[in-house]
Enzyme design. Structure first.
Site, short mmCIF file in Angstrom:
data_model
loop_
_atom_site.label_atom_id
_atom_site.label_comp_id
_atom_site.label_asym_id
_atom_site.label_seq_id
_atom_site.Cartn_x
_atom_site.Cartn_y
_atom_site.Cartn_z
N GLY A 233 0.78 -1.22 0.00
CA GLY A 233 0.00 0.00 0.00
C GLY A 233 0.82 1.27 0.00
O GLY A 233 0.49 2.20 -0.71
N CYS A 234 1.88 1.36 0.77
CA CYS A 234 2.65 2.61 0.81
C CYS A 234 4.13 2.32 0.70
O CYS A 234 4.57 1.19 0.81
CB CYS A 234 2.37 3.35 2.12
N GLY A 235 4.90 3.39 0.51
CA GLY A 235 6.33 3.21 0.31
C GLY A 235 7.03 2.61 1.50
O GLY A 235 7.93 1.78 1.36
#
Length: 263
Positions: free
Chosen positions: A98-100
């Protein structure tokens, strides 16, 4: 007529087997692997070790292999400290998306930082005399004709083909053990599991794999503390970088040329 003959010929060919194999740890589902249906205990001992779930063979209290129409379930009973480690690992993997930042965590899970091979062997066999590394000339001499001798140890590959193998070689590069599987990672885990159960001294000797030499295989070898990894296909650039970082000597044995020694 020719078509019928082709069908009959194909029907008589022995094919490699694979079965979906679920690994359960103290009732917790950990992984589902596609495995050749043999040497399950060796695989579990190697896989749980190279995945960082267990450190000692005594961490595994029991292994129960159950077969059903859907495949195989391997129920493992581990020490409580290993279950706590497993739960942290599962939570980290579930959050990897989902995110870095989560992506970075996922990459760290793939290749966690390890100690160098020299440090591992110093810890395991601190009272043993260090054996000098072989020179390139000595290695070439010891490996002469090795590739052509491997077939005799690969019983399942002789029947069906399409099988990878991992070998343990002594310090003279003679084959002592062989493990086979349809998956190259699985074959290596089976070999490591076999060696761990037999408490084999790996401060000298080498592992040989019939597959290409990828970074993930180097990582498994580093964790086990083996200083030499031989492959029948050339290593990737990342595998070479990782081997150099951790002190593993990579050797590629081509079909026709002389062995290529990296490090």
């Amino acid at each position: 007529m020719q078509k019928d003959n082709a069908i009959n010929t194909a029907a008589n060919i022995t094919l490699a087997e694979e079965v979906p194999t679920a690994i359960e740890i103290n009732g917790i589902s950990f992984a589902v692997m596609m495995l050749s249906p043999h040497d399950f205990e060796n695989f579990v001992h190697g896989f749980l070790f190279t995945e960082g779930i267990v450190d000692n063979i005594h961490d595994i209290h029991g292994i129960d292999v159950k077969t059903s129409k859907l495949g195989v379930t391997v129920e493992c009973e581990l020490a409580n400290r290993c279950v706590q480690r497993l739960q942290l690992r599962v939570r980290a993997l579930k959050g990897a998306g989902g995110c870095g930042i989560c992506g970075t965590q996922a990459l760290e899970q793939v290749f966690p930082t390890l100690s160098s091979v020299m440090a591992v062997n110093t810890h395991i066999s601190s009272n043993k005399t260090t054996v000098p590394a072989k020179s390139g000339h000595q290695i070439n001499h010891s490996l002469h004709g090795l590739r052509s001798r491997l077939d005799e140890f690969q019983d399942k590959a002789q029947l069906s083909g399409a099988m990878h193998a991992a070998f343990w070689l002594d310090d003279m590069y003679r084959v002592l053990y062989c493990q086979e599987d349809i998956g190259r990672h699985n074959a290596l885990d089976k070999l490591i599991g076999l060696l761990r159960q037999r408490q084999t001294d790996v401060s000298t000797g080498a592992i040989l794999i019939t597959s290409r030499c990828g970074a993930e295989l180097v990582h498994k070898v580093v964790r086990y503390g083996v200083a030499t990894l031989i492959s029948l296909a050339s290593p990737s650039t990342l595998a070479l970088e990782m081997a150099s970082q951790y002190g593993v000597r990579l050797i590629h044995i081509p079909k026709t040329d002389q062995p290529r020694i990296y490090g």
